[in-house]
Scaffold this active site. Structure first.
Site, short mmCIF file in Angstrom:
data_model
loop_
_atom_site.label_atom_id
_atom_site.label_comp_id
_atom_site.label_asym_id
_atom_site.label_seq_id
_atom_site.Cartn_x
_atom_site.Cartn_y
_atom_site.Cartn_z
N ASP A 118 -8.96 -11.06 0.39
CA ASP A 118 -8.11 -10.49 1.44
C ASP A 118 -8.44 -11.01 2.84
O ASP A 118 -7.56 -11.06 3.71
CB ASP A 118 -8.25 -8.96 1.45
CG ASP A 118 -7.44 -8.30 0.34
OD1 ASP A 118 -6.38 -8.82 -0.02
OD2 ASP A 118 -7.88 -7.25 -0.15
N GLU B 56 -8.46 -4.52 -6.39
CA GLU B 56 -7.22 -3.85 -6.02
C GLU B 56 -6.06 -4.46 -6.81
O GLU B 56 -6.06 -5.65 -7.13
CB GLU B 56 -6.97 -3.95 -4.50
CG GLU B 56 -5.93 -2.95 -4.04
CD GLU B 56 -5.90 -2.72 -2.51
OE1 GLU B 56 -6.61 -3.43 -1.77
OE2 GLU B 56 -5.15 -1.83 -2.09
N HIS C 61 -3.65 -13.73 0.24
CA HIS C 61 -2.28 -13.45 0.70
C HIS C 61 -1.89 -14.47 1.77
O HIS C 61 -2.68 -14.75 2.68
CB HIS C 61 -2.17 -12.06 1.35
CG HIS C 61 -2.47 -10.91 0.45
ND1 HIS C 61 -1.67 -10.57 -0.61
CD2 HIS C 61 -3.48 -10.01 0.46
CE1 HIS C 61 -2.17 -9.50 -1.21
NE2 HIS C 61 -3.28 -9.15 -0.59
N HIS D 242 0.86 -1.20 0.00
CA HIS D 242 0.00 0.00 0.00
C HIS D 242 0.89 1.24 0.00
O HIS D 242 0.77 2.11 0.87
CB HIS D 242 -0.93 0.04 1.23
CG HIS D 242 -2.12 -0.86 1.12
ND1 HIS D 242 -2.87 -1.25 2.20
CD2 HIS D 242 -2.72 -1.42 0.06
CE1 HIS D 242 -3.85 -2.02 1.81
NE2 HIS D 242 -3.79 -2.13 0.51
N HIS E 299 -12.13 -5.58 2.05
CA HIS E 299 -12.11 -4.28 2.68
C HIS E 299 -12.40 -3.15 1.71
O HIS E 299 -12.26 -1.98 2.09
CB HIS E 299 -10.73 -4.05 3.33
CG HIS E 299 -9.61 -4.02 2.31
ND1 HIS E 299 -8.74 -2.96 2.25
CD2 HIS E 299 -9.27 -4.84 1.31
CE1 HIS E 299 -7.87 -3.16 1.27
NE2 HIS E 299 -8.18 -4.30 0.70
N HIS F 243 -11.72 -9.19 -6.29
CA HIS F 243 -11.36 -7.87 -5.74
C HIS F 243 -10.50 -7.15 -6.78
O HIS F 243 -9.59 -7.75 -7.36
CB HIS F 243 -10.59 -8.10 -4.44
CG HIS F 243 -10.13 -6.88 -3.73
ND1 HIS F 243 -10.76 -5.65 -3.79
CD2 HIS F 243 -9.08 -6.70 -2.87
CE1 HIS F 243 -10.10 -4.79 -3.02
NE2 HIS F 243 -9.08 -5.39 -2.46
N TYR G 285 -2.26 -7.85 10.23
CA TYR G 285 -3.07 -7.61 9.03
C TYR G 285 -4.47 -7.13 9.43
O TYR G 285 -4.99 -6.15 8.89
CB TYR G 285 -3.14 -8.94 8.29
CG TYR G 285 -3.79 -8.97 6.94
CD1 TYR G 285 -3.01 -8.91 5.78
CD2 TYR G 285 -5.15 -9.15 6.79
CE1 TYR G 285 -3.59 -9.00 4.53
CE2 TYR G 285 -5.74 -9.24 5.55
CZ TYR G 285 -4.95 -9.17 4.42
OH TYR G 285 -5.53 -9.26 3.18
N ASP H 119 -3.12 -5.48 -6.44
CA ASP H 119 -2.34 -6.67 -6.06
C ASP H 119 -3.03 -7.96 -6.49
O ASP H 119 -2.40 -9.02 -6.51
CB ASP H 119 -2.03 -6.69 -4.56
CG ASP H 119 -3.24 -6.47 -3.68
OD1 ASP H 119 -4.12 -5.69 -4.05
OD2 ASP H 119 -3.29 -7.07 -2.59
FE1 FEO Z 1 -7.29 -5.28 -1.01
FE2 FEO Z 1 -4.87 -7.64 -1.21
O1 FEO Z 1 -5.87 -6.18 -1.75
#
Ligand code: FEO
Length: 399
Positions: A164, A81, A225, A23, A145, A79, A192, A83
């Site tokens: 996530d 995002e 992750h 991030h 999230h 998701h 996390y 990543d």
């Molecule tokens: Fe919300 Fe692992 O990205």
């Protein structure tokens, strides 16, 4: 590299051993991370999520070793995002018409990131996608999230792909929770949660209750992750319920920065007073000028009270203290008590300023704090010890 996880699921993600910041600079990743992507093969083939943008080329090359890309019938974007979606542009160059299943907010986010009019298919909670003998069931996970976040569940093999949620930034040579050091695993999992999910705790509770009410049996949780939960996967679900419930341990944390050690000496004296009053309580001291802010946030998450100290400089506070308070404000911790302390030479605004900021953080103030002029002498140190005793009593009295 690909790893077979079950009869129909193969991991095709990327382990990022070198990652140290995530991030931007917002999240320290001492143990790296992984971007978990999954290929699900039945009569039809689905790819669940991709990897972070810098690994897009490597991801597509590896995926081609695992499968002819034209055999992928569906892409699931749990998701948007970067990543997880970062390799989509590279992949879609090869299979441009393949449908991408995601939430309505997912379409918005993916269009916002990549400005491409791919073949999006919007899904909502309860929608099913048949792969042949097995199905994927979609479960929206709004604000876990991001607004677009989604889980999906593979029937028969009883696997939840949770994106996530339940993840950790943790690169290891292993894949599963029963293979790794449990202290490391839970340290990364709680960090996390504390740093990413705390503001969304009410959504966490609601979503877990909703998932439980679906009565879907669970053999494994495949996160996006870190390691995957196959040994008693409900253990992390139960932990999330605990963490979402205004979590605290029997801990008081002192966060401070110092110029000439006056505020540090105050912190140590206050800590000794707390210990004298309550030998059972864990007391932690964090010089925020020299500590990792995400580790300190994790200590705040675990604490029932936080004492924050800074000397006065230019009628204000040291920037490292201001920065951590801004971080704490945004995370909206609940059920924490707090107070300020600090040394000063002449004007002495720091304690009042920190007290105001702690209030803005939503913390319950123990009192107006304590300040000491110049470097504390023996009398001042004794006052700080006494203050620590009173603070410990005030915290335990109202628990
Ligand atoms: Fe919300 Fe692992 O990205």
């Amino acid at each position: 590299m690909s790893i077979k996880l079950s009869p129909s699921v193969t991991w095709v993600g990327k382990k990022d051993w070198e990652l140290r910041e995530f991030h931007g600079m917002e999240y320290s990743t001492h143990r790296g991370s992984s971007y978990n992507s999954y290929l699900v093969r039945d009569e039809k083939v689905a790819l669940i999520d991709t990897v972070w943008l810098p690994f897009a080329d490597e991801f597509v090359k590896n995926l081609k070793k695992e499968i002819d890309l034209s055999e992928i019938d569906y892409i699931i974007a749990n998701h948007a995002e970067v990543d997880h979606s970062g390799a989509l542009p590279e992949l879609m160059k090869e299979i441009p018409d393949t449908p991408i299943y995601c939430t309505r907010n997912g379409v918005r986010s993916l269009k916002g990131h990549y400005h491409q009019d791919w073949n999006f298919v919007e899904v909502k909670t309860g929608d099913r996608l048949s792969l042949g003998k097995k199905e994927l069931i979609f479960i929206e996970a709004r604000m876990l999230h991001w607004p677009d976040s989604m889980f999906c569940y593979l029937t028969e093999e009883q696997i939840l792909f949770s994106n996530d949620a339940f993840g950790q930034h943790y690169a290891t040579e292993f894949m599963f929770n029963d293979q790794v050091d449990q202290a490391e695993l839970y340290q990364e999992a709680i960090k996390y949660y504390a740093n990413i999910l705390t503001p969304f705790s009410s959504f966490v509770e609601k979503k877990i209750n909703e998932f439980v009410s679906l009565n879907l049996p669970l053999s494994m949780i495949c996160t996006s992750h870190g390691i995957l939960w196959r040994d008693n996967p409900l253990q992390i679900v139960e932990k999330y319920m605990e963490w979402a419930g205004d979590y605290q341990e029997n801990q008081i944390t002192l966060i401070y920065d110092t110029m000439w050690n006056g505020t540090r000496r105050m912190a140590e004296a206050i800590a000794s007073g707390i210990r004298a009053a309550d030998p059972e309580v864990t007391v932690k001291l964090c010089n925020i000028g020299r500590s990792d802010k995400n580790d300190v946030i994790t200590e705040v998450f675990k604490s029932k009270a936080v004492l924050v100290g800074s000397p006065t400089i230019n009628k204000g506070i040291l920037t490292a203290v201001a920065a951590i308070l801004e971080e704490i404000r945004g995370l909206e911790f609940k059920n924490k008590k707090a107070a300020a302390f600090g040394s000063y030479g002449w004007s002495g605004e720091s304690v009042k300023m920190i007290t105001g900021l702690l209030k803005e953080c939503g913390m319950e103030l123990i009192d107006d704090g304590i300040r000491v002029m110049w470097n504390p002498d023996a009398d001042s140190i004794a006052k700080c010890v006494e203050y620590g005793k009173q603070a410990a009593a005030a915290v335990s009295k109202t628990e």
